[in-house]
Design a protein around this motif. Sequence first.
Motif, PDB file in Angstrom:
ATOM      1  N   LYS A  68       0.629  -1.152  -0.086  1.00  4.67           N
ATOM      2  CA  LYS A  68       0.016   0.179   0.134  1.00  4.67           C
ATOM      3  C   LYS A  68       0.793   1.342  -0.066  1.00  4.67           C
ATOM      4  CE  LYS A  68      -3.601  -2.315   2.758  1.00  4.67           C
ATOM      5  NZ  LYS A  68      -4.619  -2.093   3.864  1.00  4.67           N
TER       6      LYS A  68
ATOM      7  N   TYR B  43       4.523   1.324  -7.282  1.00 11.28           N
ATOM      8  CA  TYR B  43       3.784   0.516  -7.939  1.00 11.28           C
ATOM      9  C   TYR B  43       2.578   0.015  -6.577  1.00 11.28           C
ATOM     10  CZ  TYR B  43       7.660  -0.301 -11.035  1.00 11.28           C
ATOM     11  OH  TYR B  43       8.653  -0.336 -11.979  1.00 11.28           O
TER      12      TYR B  43
ATOM     13  N   GLN C 298      -0.531  -1.174  -4.532  1.00  7.42           N
ATOM     14  CA  GLN C 298      -1.352  -1.954  -4.699  1.00  7.42           C
ATOM     15  C   GLN C 298      -1.733  -2.136  -3.340  1.00  7.42           C
ATOM     16  OE1 GLN C 298       0.768  -4.576  -6.924  1.00  7.42           O
ATOM     17  NE2 GLN C 298       1.826  -5.666  -5.326  1.00  7.42           N
ATOM     18  N   GLU C 299      -3.001  -2.822  -3.300  1.00  9.24           N
ATOM     19  CA  GLU C 299      -3.684  -3.081  -1.869  1.00  9.24           C
ATOM     20  C   GLU C 299      -2.911  -4.277  -1.227  1.00  9.24           C
ATOM     21  OE1 GLU C 299      -6.103  -1.817   0.236  1.00  9.24           O
ATOM     22  OE2 GLU C 299      -5.713  -0.192  -1.227  1.00  9.24           O
TER      23      GLU C 299
ATOM     24  N   VAL D  14       0.404  -9.381  -5.299  1.00 10.30           N
ATOM     25  CA  VAL D  14      -0.273  -9.646  -6.610  1.00 10.30           C
ATOM     26  C   VAL D  14       0.656 -11.166  -6.841  1.00 10.30           C
ATOM     27  CG1 VAL D  14      -1.155  -9.708  -9.026  1.00 10.30           C
ATOM     28  CG2 VAL D  14      -1.133  -7.723  -7.720  1.00 10.30           C
TER      29      VAL D  14
END
Length: 202
Positions: free
Chosen positions: A187, A192, A194-195, A198
């Motif tokens: 986060k 980059y 993202q929650e 990935v």
Amino acid sequence: MKLFVIIGLQRTGTTLLASMLGRHSEINMLFESVTKDSLKLIGKEWNGNKLLAYRQIRERQRSSRWGHFINRVVNFDFKKENRHHLVRIYPTSKMSIEDYKKQGAIFITIERDKESSIKSMMKRAGQSRKQAVYEWEQGMNIINNLKGENTYSLNFFDLVNNTNKILLDICDFLDIKYTDKMLEGPKFNFVYPQESIVKKKS
């Protein structure tokens, strides 16, 4: 002062790892500082920096005005503002790996399989396959030469798929207590964001 440096090639998870370690309360984490700022931080047990092998940091060679000029010339970069250079004839870090060692630094190296690294460098960094292969080979020489007693080595696949274990191992390596806050790192990855991790990217 305790000092560590994350060393890896571009597109191999260095930023993700740095964002995780930067969430720890006892780590001052720098992002690709090519100056000597990591020697000046105060207030935490550890000062950390993350640098790209070969592009930014090399074993003995340091940056210089001449090197900076040559990098601009070979990339046809005559603008005042900095930009991403596809080719790096000279490194950009004012400190070499040997300089960091003289300061008592330890190292965390991260790598990714060759083909995934090269494809990502071509797609996201815009490099030709020839240049990506060359930088991968040069960078891996640096990384392989670092492996030893004062280095913790990991790969991108394990960071993504065995995150807790890797972070626990790194905390043991640094002799600090593990904290779940490090899992929030994605986060706070300003490059980059993202929650969460990935996993399919591995």
